[in-house]
Structure formats: structure tokens, C-alpha cells
Motif scaffolding. Structure first.
Motif, mmCIF file in Angstrom:
data_model
loop_
_atom_site.group_PDB
_atom_site.id
_atom_site.type_symbol
_atom_site.label_atom_id
_atom_site.label_comp_id
_atom_site.label_asym_id
_atom_site.label_seq_id
_atom_site.Cartn_x
_atom_site.Cartn_y
_atom_site.Cartn_z
ATOM 1 N N ILE A 4 -8.669 -5.206 9.055
ATOM 2 C CA ILE A 4 -7.762 -6.162 8.412
ATOM 3 C C ILE A 4 -8.592 -6.934 7.391
ATOM 4 N N GLU A 5 -8.118 -7.020 6.158
ATOM 5 C CA GLU A 5 -8.870 -7.712 5.109
ATOM 6 C C GLU A 5 -7.903 -8.368 4.137
ATOM 7 N N VAL A 24 -5.749 -2.557 6.408
ATOM 8 C CA VAL A 24 -4.450 -3.200 6.239
ATOM 9 C C VAL A 24 -4.710 -4.583 5.655
ATOM 10 N N ARG A 25 -3.910 -4.977 4.681
ATOM 11 C CA ARG A 25 -4.056 -6.312 4.082
ATOM 12 C C ARG A 25 -3.433 -7.342 5.018
ATOM 13 N N GLY A 26 -4.207 -8.369 5.316
ATOM 14 C CA GLY A 26 -3.721 -9.433 6.185
ATOM 15 C C GLY A 26 -4.849 -10.382 6.514
ATOM 16 N N ASN A 27 -4.592 -11.289 7.465
ATOM 17 C CA ASN A 27 -5.635 -12.217 7.896
ATOM 18 C C ASN A 27 -5.460 -12.526 9.373
ATOM 19 N N LEU A 31 -1.777 -11.565 12.121
ATOM 20 C CA LEU A 31 -2.215 -10.170 12.129
ATOM 21 C C LEU A 31 -1.029 -9.224 11.931
ATOM 22 N N LEU A 33 -0.125 -6.481 13.005
ATOM 23 C CA LEU A 33 -0.282 -5.469 14.052
ATOM 24 C C LEU A 33 0.799 -5.655 15.111
#
Length: 188
Positions: A4-5, A24-27, A31, A33
Motif C-alpha cells: 500500500i503506498e 495499491v494506492r492508499g494509506n 486501508l 483491503l
């Protein structure tokens, strides 16, 4: 395995280094997910970019029962004289608060779960590597203190630091010594 980035630059670097790992784009605060989809979730030097009041519940949501959350940071071994001296030069140049710097790892451990829902075990692992001076300078230049200050100031510091390092390491190879601060908790 999935990464995740949130940032374009780090995502591109990740892709160059690990082209076969899905990203996957996120933080960590939200998440992207599925609930109870992971057995293991780790934050490598990134937990301090999250809001633990949001990221802990997110970790608990995506981890299966009995899953593990691992948080870790490489910290400079301040008992090595040249590392302590460099740390002090960085602190003075960028105006870093000594109390936060000295207690950073302990604070991270204590603040890792402000909700009190996880019981973290803490370990320290010491390691070292030999790298060219340019690699070392690029590494320290990627730290937050350098990224949040103006580029001219960071560039000037790195140029001066090269001279300090060449005095200590005239062959151009730096022996970096780190202490990994690791905290791990299993989900209920």
C-alpha cells in the motif's frame, strides 16, 4: 503479498525495485483491503505517517483473528561516534528537538496503540552494512528533516557532510550501523 503506498514517487521506486509485487494506492488510516483478509500487516518506517487512532482500528479490521501487526524503524546506532556526531550536525542544522530525537523510538512504541487494544512486544536488532558515501548521503537525504526543509539548505548540508564523511572514511565507503526498533502485536 500486496503493498500500500499513497505517494507517486515512492510507488514508482517500489515498482522499480519489486516489479512483481502488487501495489495499491492508499494509506494506513483507510486501508483499501477487505475485512479479515490478512495474516500479517507491517509498516516499515511508516507508522509515524499514520494517525494511530484511525490506523489501529484499520489494522484490526483487515487482520484475521490471531494475525500480526509489525511496526519497525531503522535508527542510527548513536553509540558509534561518527553516527552520533552526524546526528548532532543534522539536529543543529535542521533544528530538531533533542527530546523527541532521543525518545522517538520509545514514544513510537508507547503511541503505537493509543486505544490499548493491542499488546506490543518490543525488540531491538542491531545490523550494519558498508555502502558508498553517495548511497549514504542519498539515504539520509530521504529522511523527513531533509524533505520538509528547502532544497538549498538540504543540498548545502549534504555537501558539507560529504567532507566530514571523507575525513572519517577516506576510501569512500561508509560503515552504517543501525538498530531496528521492532514492535509486534497479535490480534485478539
Amino acid at each position: 503479498m500486496v503493498a500500500i503506498e499513497p505517494g507517486d514517487g515512492m510507488a514508482a521506486q517500489f515498482r522499480r525495485t519489486l516489479p512483481d509485487v502488487p501495489i495499491v494506492r492508499g494509506n494506513g488510516n483507510a486501508l483499501p483491503l477487505t475485512t479479515h483478509s490478512l495474516d500479517f500487516l507491517t509498516y516499515a518506517q511508516a507508522w509515524h505517517w499514520t494517525d494511530p487512532t484511525r490506523s489501529v482500528p484499520e489494522a484490526l479490521r483487515v487482520l484475521r483473528p490471531g494475525g500480526a501487526l509489525a511496526l519497525w524503524w531503522n535508527t542510527g546506532a548513536l553509540d558509534v561516534p561518527w553516527i552520533a556526531e552526524q546526528s548532532e550536525r543534522i539536529r543543529l542544522h535542521f533544528g530538531i528537538d533533542r527530546v523527541v530525537e532521543q525518545n522517538g523510538s520509545g514514544l513510537r512504541s508507547a503511541l503505537a496503540d493509543p486505544t490499548g487494544r493491542l499488546d506490543f512486544a518490543h525488540r531491538k536488532v542491531r545490523w550494519s552494512r558498508r555502502v558508498p558515501i553517495d548511497t549514504h548521503l542519498a539515504n539520509i537525504g530521504s529522511h523527513s528533516a531533509f524533505l520538509v526543509h528547502d532544497e538549498a539548505s538540504a543540498t548545502a548540508f549534504l555537501a558539507n557532510e560529504r567532507d566530514h564523511l571523507l575525513t572519517t572514511f577516506p576510501d569512500g565507503t561508509v560503515e552504517e550501523t543501525y538498530v531496528v526498533e521492532l514492535v509486534v502485536a497479535r490480534t485478539p
